[in-house]
Design an enzyme around this catalytic site. Sequence first.
Site, PDB file in Angstrom:
ATOM      1  CE  LYS A  61      -4.314   1.523   2.111  1.00  0.00           C
ATOM      2  NZ  LYS A  61      -5.289   1.299   3.192  1.00  0.00           N
TER       3      LYS A  61
ATOM      4  CD  GLU B 198     -19.801  -2.087   8.901  1.00  0.00           C
ATOM      5  OE1 GLU B 198     -19.002  -1.268   8.426  1.00  0.00           O
ATOM      6  OE2 GLU B 198     -20.005  -3.215   8.388  1.00  0.00           O
TER       7      GLU B 198
ATOM      8  NE  ARG C  89     -21.008  -2.342   5.109  1.00  0.00           N
ATOM      9  CZ  ARG C  89     -20.455  -3.137   4.203  1.00  0.00           C
ATOM     10  NH1 ARG C  89     -20.583  -4.436   4.302  1.00  0.00           N
ATOM     11  NH2 ARG C  89     -19.774  -2.633   3.189  1.00  0.00           N
TER      12      ARG C  89
END
Length: 622
Positions: free
Chosen positions: A283, A367, A395
Amino acid sequence: MKRYGILDTITGPADLRGLSYDSLSVLCASLREFIVDSVSKTGGHLASNLGVVELAVALEREFDSSRDRIIYDVGHQSYVHKILTGRRDRFGTLRQYGGLSGFMRPEESDTDPCVTGHASNSVSVALGMAHARTIRNQKYHVVAVIGDGAMTGGMAYEALNSAGTSGEPLLVVLNDNNMSIAQNVGGLSRHLSRLRVSPRYLHAKARVKERLARIPGGAAVSRAISRAKARVKRFVLPTSLFEQMGFTYLGPVDGHDLKSVCELLAQAKKMKKPVLLHVMTQKGRGYAPSEQEPEKYHGVSSFDPLTGRFEAAGEMDFSTFFGKELCSFAEKDGRICAITAAMPSGTGLGPFAFRFPTRFFDVGIAEEHAAAMAAGMSAQGLLPVVAIYSTFLQRAYDQLIHDVAISGLHVVFCVDRAGIVGADGATHNGVLDVAFLRAIPGMKIFCPSNFAELRSMLSDALYHEEGPIAIRYPRGAEGAFQRDTSAEPAACVREAERPDAVLLTHGILVNEALAAARLLEERGLRTQVWKVNRIDGALKEQLGRISEQADWCVVLEDVVQSGGLGETMAQIHRGRLDLLNTGDRFLPHGSVSDIYRVCGIDAESVADYITEKRKAGGNGLG
């Protein structure tokens, strides 16, 4: 205008197929330079896009994105895809009103197969497209590119379980940039991994199987070899999870080795079955500041591309203030726990995690699990505080009802990014939470307008309330209104004798309401402003009091009309009523001020609306 070498000669993905691997590597360097230069001006997702440059180039080279369906999970790492598919000239408009989205949007290009913005759904959508291909007897490839972060979401595993047994030709590319999937262990494991990523090995394997199939008993020999190999792999390779789901596992491969990635993609295309390609990437690659601090450079505002320094930090925002205050409460109360879903920095919980590591829980992109776990904590006497973005809380809706509300458990949900978020657009604007939270029996919603009210409401939610409570607050800093009116369920924040109109609002939008009232005063119109602080079972009683103040009431909200305060006021108010809100629609991306203007809920638009209606003398529901 700055030139970017070989990138300037690329008009579309077809141009990639005529380039040597050396030239493609030069192109990757040019792409990184272009992305850094561009995002330094517009802001956006930087580190994630720098990490997938080679992978994205390889995908565009080996597949035809105008026909094949390539889905980037979340889509925040799709910048290279956008640049190579005809949108480079518009990149200066990224995340601006009327400009390019920071995510995939089919209305921008037919190479974007679906809307993206939330995590963990790519394999599900890809499998649906693969099924459609089979049912309609069409020919195209389907690829889902999913990161190791998105793989922490349970939906990804539901989809993998279904896709692996579907028999559908489907490629899942696991972009692993953080080693969150267990590393291979031991020299034998490394040796076998090298073999498995070798195209020579893959070709040899195919030839052996083909030759064995031609001789008597060859099929039985082939099955015996496969079983023996599988037993060895289960001991030494972390591939069994995917392979037990039905995938052929390839990798891991160095995601910055363009030639190897291209060769494996070409091999995967030929396999008429579910394939998972494990790609290791870094990354932030190619830009030193983001390599050193990839989390800091994940989502960025404008910065100096030469030094990596961001523009001067602004005022404290709601998220940071919330985190600071929660630490103060937790210092005195060992029952307080903090839970978030892969957003410790975004929700301001970084300091809490540092100071109270045994009471901080980052559950990943899960979640549903966060809400249900909080219910378990509450049932056993803890004080769980769940900090989740408004649109991500969607969610966990079933868990809000089933695990928390039905039992009346005391869980505090701190709903970050409520209202208009802006640049991230439709998938991130928190305009639905009032409607979906109000529908849950027993749920109380607190609406602070500033930091002082957030502090008071957090204290009340922890120590003076029972059952489930949501505190909704926006992204960014507080505005000019800084009085603490939280002791009142609804407060008059601007008096006016015999007002021509009453403006009713909640949360941060009180600043626009007060500014509109000042503009109207300059035009000779008296406006009273009320702010609702609590949305609960006593709401109708509070609105009834406000309704008595004037014949004309204008309800100003930064949420959809359905389920908002305006609809409740319509059941009570007998005079004239106008509702100004975001409308029953999904909003475009742009700055918060841009979207306020689009919706007509900024101060000037509100003042103009009331002025024009007053002149026209109209009546009715706006």
